[in-house]
Design a protein around this motif. Structure first.
Motif, PDB file in Angstrom:
ATOM      1  N   PHE A 552       0.546  -0.905   0.246  1.00 46.47           N
ATOM      2  CA  PHE A 552      -0.169   0.192   0.079  1.00 46.47           C
ATOM      3  C   PHE A 552       0.664   1.085  -0.280  1.00 46.47           C
ATOM      4  CE2 PHE A 552      -3.988  -2.506   2.120  1.00 46.47           C
ATOM      5  CZ  PHE A 552      -4.179  -2.075   1.250  1.00 46.47           C
ATOM      6  N   SER A 553       1.512   0.793   0.437  1.00 49.23           N
ATOM      7  CA  SER A 553       2.919   2.326   0.479  1.00 49.23           C
ATOM      8  C   SER A 553       3.144   3.592  -0.502  1.00 49.23           C
ATOM      9  CB  SER A 553       4.696   1.811   0.720  1.00 49.23           C
ATOM     10  OG  SER A 553       4.500   1.412   1.718  1.00 49.23           O
ATOM     11  N   PRO A 554       2.716   4.464  -1.002  1.00 54.72           N
ATOM     12  CA  PRO A 554       2.794   4.840  -1.793  1.00 54.72           C
ATOM     13  C   PRO A 554       3.836   5.515  -2.567  1.00 54.72           C
ATOM     14  CG  PRO A 554       2.853   6.457   0.298  1.00 54.72           C
ATOM     15  CD  PRO A 554       2.816   5.146   0.571  1.00 54.72           C
ATOM     16  N   ASN A 555       5.282   5.590  -2.345  1.00 51.92           N
ATOM     17  CA  ASN A 555       6.154   5.691  -2.073  1.00 51.92           C
ATOM     18  C   ASN A 555       7.434   4.776  -1.949  1.00 51.92           C
ATOM     19  OD1 ASN A 555       7.495   6.803   0.037  1.00 51.92           O
ATOM     20  ND2 ASN A 555       6.384   8.756  -0.953  1.00 51.92           N
ATOM     21  N   GLU A 556       8.948   4.651  -2.108  1.00 52.69           N
ATOM     22  CA  GLU A 556      10.244   3.962  -1.877  1.00 52.69           C
ATOM     23  C   GLU A 556      10.235   4.445  -0.693  1.00 52.69           C
ATOM     24  OE1 GLU A 556      14.346   2.329  -3.463  1.00 52.69           O
ATOM     25  OE2 GLU A 556      13.130   3.918  -4.451  1.00 52.69           O
ATOM     26  N   GLU A 557      10.056   5.379  -0.200  1.00 45.51           N
ATOM     27  CA  GLU A 557      10.335   5.961   0.997  1.00 45.51           C
ATOM     28  C   GLU A 557      10.101   5.604   2.118  1.00 45.51           C
ATOM     29  OE1 GLU A 557      12.103   9.915   1.471  1.00 45.51           O
ATOM     30  OE2 GLU A 557      10.884  10.830   2.910  1.00 45.51           O
ATOM     31  N   ILE A 558       9.041   5.418   1.912  1.00 47.25           N
ATOM     32  CA  ILE A 558       7.928   5.202   3.331  1.00 47.25           C
ATOM     33  C   ILE A 558       7.715   3.721   3.307  1.00 47.25           C
ATOM     34  CG2 ILE A 558       4.912   4.879   4.269  1.00 47.25           C
ATOM     35  CD1 ILE A 558       5.220   7.788   2.940  1.00 47.25           C
ATOM     36  N   GLN A 559       7.604   2.691   1.973  1.00 47.63           N
ATOM     37  CA  GLN A 559       7.867   1.496   1.997  1.00 47.63           C
ATOM     38  C   GLN A 559       9.047   1.156   2.780  1.00 47.63           C
ATOM     39  OE1 GLN A 559       9.126  -0.537  -1.663  1.00 47.63           O
ATOM     40  NE2 GLN A 559       7.259  -1.423  -1.209  1.00 47.63           N
ATOM     41  N   ASN A 560      10.759   1.409   2.380  1.00 54.37           N
ATOM     42  CA  ASN A 560      11.562   1.591   3.523  1.00 54.37           C
ATOM     43  C   ASN A 560      11.515   1.935   4.766  1.00 54.37           C
ATOM     44  OD1 ASN A 560      14.531   2.855   4.132  1.00 54.37           O
ATOM     45  ND2 ASN A 560      14.749   1.334   2.593  1.00 54.37           N
ATOM     46  N   LEU A 561      10.746   2.945   5.089  1.00 54.12           N
ATOM     47  CA  LEU A 561      10.828   2.811   6.978  1.00 54.12           C
ATOM     48  C   LEU A 561       9.797   2.104   7.333  1.00 54.12           C
ATOM     49  CD1 LEU A 561      11.090   4.718   9.218  1.00 54.12           C
ATOM     50  CD2 LEU A 561       8.925   5.808   8.381  1.00 54.12           C
ATOM     51  N   ILE A 562       8.695   0.920   6.705  1.00 55.37           N
ATOM     52  CA  ILE A 562       7.768   0.308   7.436  1.00 55.37           C
ATOM     53  C   ILE A 562       8.214  -1.103   7.371  1.00 55.37           C
ATOM     54  CG2 ILE A 562       5.230  -0.797   6.496  1.00 55.37           C
ATOM     55  CD1 ILE A 562       4.428   1.776   5.126  1.00 55.37           C
ATOM     56  N   GLN A 563       9.423  -1.217   5.485  1.00 55.46           N
ATOM     57  CA  GLN A 563      10.054  -2.252   6.270  1.00 55.46           C
ATOM     58  C   GLN A 563      10.934  -2.781   7.048  1.00 55.46           C
ATOM     59  OE1 GLN A 563      11.572  -2.295   1.824  1.00 55.46           O
ATOM     60  NE2 GLN A 563      10.323  -3.884   1.326  1.00 55.46           N
ATOM     61  N   HIS A 564      10.987  -1.692   7.905  1.00 56.34           N
ATOM     62  CA  HIS A 564      12.412  -1.171   8.664  1.00 56.34           C
ATOM     63  C   HIS A 564      11.204  -1.986  10.061  1.00 56.34           C
ATOM     64  CE1 HIS A 564      15.927  -0.898   7.314  1.00 56.34           C
ATOM     65  NE2 HIS A 564      16.072   0.989   6.585  1.00 56.34           N
ATOM     66  N   LEU A 565      10.099  -1.321   9.441  1.00 52.44           N
ATOM     67  CA  LEU A 565       9.324  -1.825  11.538  1.00 52.44           C
ATOM     68  C   LEU A 565       9.240  -2.562  11.126  1.00 52.44           C
ATOM     69  CD1 LEU A 565       7.518   2.050  11.020  1.00 52.44           C
ATOM     70  CD2 LEU A 565       8.764   1.409  12.770  1.00 52.44           C
ATOM     71  N   PHE A 566       8.547  -3.067  10.388  1.00 54.14           N
ATOM     72  CA  PHE A 566       7.958  -4.550  10.168  1.00 54.14           C
ATOM     73  C   PHE A 566       9.774  -5.841  10.456  1.00 54.14           C
ATOM     74  CE2 PHE A 566       4.260  -4.169   7.741  1.00 54.14           C
ATOM     75  CZ  PHE A 566       3.512  -3.969   8.530  1.00 54.14           C
ATOM     76  N   CYS A 567      10.771  -5.493   9.684  1.00 55.03           N
ATOM     77  CA  CYS A 567      11.833  -6.558  10.208  1.00 55.03           C
ATOM     78  C   CYS A 567      12.864  -5.809  10.220  1.00 55.03           C
ATOM     79  CB  CYS A 567      12.226  -6.781   8.191  1.00 55.03           C
ATOM     80  SG  CYS A 567      10.512  -7.652   7.469  1.00 55.03           S
ATOM     81  N   PRO A 568      13.640  -5.733  11.801  1.00 57.07           N
ATOM     82  CA  PRO A 568      13.682  -4.599  12.812  1.00 57.07           C
ATOM     83  C   PRO A 568      15.179  -5.727  12.800  1.00 57.07           C
ATOM     84  CG  PRO A 568      12.252  -5.853  14.085  1.00 57.07           C
ATOM     85  CD  PRO A 568      12.076  -5.707  13.027  1.00 57.07           C
TER      86      PRO A 568
END
Length: 737
Positions: A552-568
């Protein structure tokens, strides 16, 4: 369940082209009322309509026959085709009316003809309720045996529901109408719920005391109290049973209520008046004396003044003896609340008398309720004169214990709600926290259409930065995990600051990474919820897998941030500390400064392979905004900037990331020169111009250079102090895990 409406009078003709038929219908109704069986039979044989309904009220011959309690007439009409389920204009069926007259044989007959034992009219009355109202005990017992719902609340029309009408039960009806025997049968034989409340929050005790005819009020009150009725419930205008008993001027009722273990003798109505104040205003000396002897507070109004106005010297002496003041001064009327959202209610609460609970002034009434909770609600209040939100729990609540324990640990943390203190009183725990204006959900809804362009990024960044910092504080210095991060638990205060609240599910962190991962996953969903301004409901995001949320992430930057949260990785404890320096939280100016500083590296200027290799895009099917970047810059600006290298053709700009960074550095250095004023006019603010042209450039640079020496150019403006504990990961950046 309501039966199907039969022959609604609004859908039936009320007159006929045949004048004789009309007259016969009218004569039929009169004959039924007179119980003239022979004339009824003759009229029906002559063609009168057995289901004729009067325009006024929708009465039919069958309704009239039930009203006069004539079984023979009912049977006659049914033989001639009377509809046994026909409804009047108010929705009453013959079966419901049989409950009013209390005829068991008629009730049995209509049940055999298809009536539903729990069918109700437009006002929500069932036959069982009607039997209770009119005191027909045998009919009540019969209906109970046939499956009537004893605790069914009155269902009414939507416009009435909006006014909080309806919801009353048969027990409330019997209590209100003074039917002592019915109340006893309902409680002792049928298990009626004495704690049930109608849509206004009133129980049977309130209904009993609100009845103008109070001849049976004592007996009914005694029955209800014996079965555990709530003695502190509220009726119209917030009046308690004790206040209603005083208004009835019934000393015996007051005495009976005061004997109850949990009576709140100093409770007030919505005007801030106590039972004692009413007693004094009504000049009821005996009742006032009884209240004072039982510990009623005399600091509830200008009692002495009221007694003097009534020329009651005995009452004046009584009040003074119990501590009443001659110089009573009410709270200042010019006091102004800090909160704009709750201002009016706070002014009312501030100006009324309320018995103090320790240092807390609170009124558990819907008018002062902020929100419902699973255990008791959140109310407006004052703690040491400070405006607060008061969260109520039962005294032995494990959730309340968690809330207080966590709040005591987070004092002084600016991104979490402020904890003022707690009080316990008569089985309730009151937890006092800073009063905020609204939830994140409402805040986003209000601003959904306001922020545009880059303002949207700043809007989301500021909210999420506060939330991240709050959770960093919670995990780090406080040592707790939240376990319930969601929009309703994130509040906005009067200064528009974001505060994380609601810690009744929080847990002390004991080293289990899954506890923190739960908060991180909730944060990942909150990121997407905030950047979408709530257009993607949080409840929807909770049902999605982590992989689906990332998509659902609207751009790569937000996607990167969420990925770090989901896969710490292994850096669970301190991942958020590092993520505070993620590009998502960089300002527009910081982003531009990073690009310029990296572009100013000598390795970039000299095109050294080492850094160019770092920046080289890998094989990817996804195109990037900075592919073929030289063709995307304004041609006049591109030509002017390229002219600097006319004598150094080997340094002319090529479509590489390194050259784009060098271009950004050079543009920043030269755009403010006098000779390049035209260039400034053409592209305006270079930081916004470049980021709009190449929106994915910053996150690309971040992911490529974060593990290199060039990461020194990344801002560290938001980093919180890392908690004092063993990290076990060597302090690595999240990208290195």
């Amino acid at each position: 369940m309501e039966t199907k409406s039969h022959n609604n009078p609004q859908d039936r003709p009320t007159s006929s082209s045949d004048g004789r038929t009309w007259d016969d219908n009218r004569l039929l109704m009169e004959a039924v009322r007179k119980e003239d069986m022979e004339q009824v039979r003759q009229l029906l044989e002559r063609g009168a309509d057995v289901n004729f309904q009067e325009e006024k009220g929708g009465w039919s011959p069958l309704h009239n026959a039930v009203q006069i309690d004539s079984e023979d007439m009912v049977h006659l009409l049914l033989r001639y085709g009377a509809d046994p389920c026909l409804r009047k204009r108010n929705g009453a069926t013959p079966f419901i009316m049989a409950g009013i007259v209390g005829n068991e044989r008629l009730l049995e007959l209509f049940l055999s003809k298809g009536a539903d034992v729990n069918e109700y009219d437009l006002h929500g009355f069932t036959a069982f309720m009607e039997a209770a109202v009119y005191g027909h005990i045998q009919a009540l017992r019969y209906l109970f045996e046939k499956g009537a719902e004893v605790n069914l609340g009155r269902k009414t029309m939507k416009d009435q529901q909006r006014l909080k009408k309806g919801g009353a039960t048969a027990l409330m009806d019997a209590a209100k109408n003074g039917k002592v025997d019915v109340v006893k049968v309902l409680l002792d034989e049928m298990g009626a719920d004495v704690k049930a409340r109608d849509n206004m929050g009133r129980n049977a005790l309130i209904h009993a005391l609100a009845n103008a005819d109070d001849s049976n009020a004592m007996a009914i009150t005694r029955l209800l109290l014996h079965h555990g009725a709530d003695v502190n419930v509220r009726g119209e205008k917030g009046k308690t049973p004790l206040i209603l008993a005083v208004e009835k001027k019934r000393l015996g009722l007051v005495q009976m209520l005061l004997e109850q273990k949990h009576i709140e003798i100093n409770d007030t109505d919505r005007e801030g008046k106590t039972a004692l104040l009413y007693a004094v205003e009504l000049n009821l000396t005996e009742i006032a004396e009884l209240l004072c002897d039982q510990g009623a507070s005399t600091d509830c109004g200008d009692l002495v003044m009221f007694a003097r106005r009534n020329y009651n010297k005995t009452l004046v002496k009584l009040l003074l003896r119990h501590g009443a003041r001659e110089d009573y001064h009410p709270p200042a009327k010019d006091w102004e609340p800090r909160s704009s959202r709750w201002g009016q209610a706070l002014k009312q609460l501030h100006g009324m008398y309320r018995p103090m609970v320790g240092r807390l002034k609170v009124f558990r009434d819907d008018e002062y309720k902020i929100a419902d909770t699973s255990e008791g609600g959140i109310y407006l209040g004052f703690y040491d004169e400070q405006e607060v939100a008061v969260k109520r729990f039962s005294e032995d609540s494990s959730r309340g214990e968690k809330e207080v324990s966590c709040l005591q640990s987070i004092r002084g943390n600016s991104n979490l709600v402020t904890f003022y203190g707690s009080e316990s009183h008569r089985g309730c725990l009151y937890v006092c926290i800073s009063l905020c204006e609204q939830t994140l959900e409402k805040h986003l809804a209000e601003h959904r259409e306001e922020a545009v362009d880059n303002g949207e990024e700043e809007f989301a960044r500021n909210i999420l930065l506060s939330i991240f910092k709050a959770v960093v504080e919670l995990h780090g210095s406080c040592g707790y995990t939240h376990q319930d991060l969601q929009p309703q638990n994130i509040l906005i205060d009067s200064k528009k600051a974001v505060r994380v609240a609601d810690f009744d599910q929080s847990t002390k962190w004991a080293g289990d990474p899954e506890q923190i991962k739960s908060d991180l996953e909730a944060l990942g969903r909150l990121v997407l919820y905030v950047v979408s301004k709530g257009n993607i409901p949080f409840e929807t995001l909770k049902t999605q897998s982590n992989e689906e949320v990332i998509k659902f992430s609207p751009n790569e930057e937000i996607q990167n941030l969420i990925q770090h949260l989901f896969c710490p990785g292994e850096n669970v404890k301190n991942i958020l500390v590092d993520l505070l320096d993620h590009p998502f939280f960089w300002s527009c100016e910081s982003r531009y400064r990073v690009l310029r500083d990296v572009g100013n590296e000598s390795d970039i200027k000299m095109r050294k392979p080492s850094i160019f290799q770092h920046l080289q895009p890998g094989p990817s099917k996804t195109s990037r905004s900075f592919d073929q970047w030289t063709s995307k810059i304004d041609i006049c600006v591109m030509n002017q900037m390229s002219n600097f290298y006319n004598k150094k053709p080997h340094l002319k700009y090529e479509d590489t990331v390194g050259d784009l960074l060098r271009f950004i550095r050079n543009l920043g250095e030269h755009i403010n020169e006098e000779k390049n004023k035209w260039m400034k006019l053409k592209i305006q603010d270079p930081s916004r111009y470049l980021q709009e042209k190449f929106p994915d450039l910053v996150i690309y640079i971040y992911t490529k250079l974060q593990n290199t020496e060039y990461a020194k150019h990344f801002p560290k403006t938001h980093s919180a102090q890392k908690p004092q504990c063993d990290r076990g990961d060597g302090g690595q950046h999240p990208s290195r895990l």
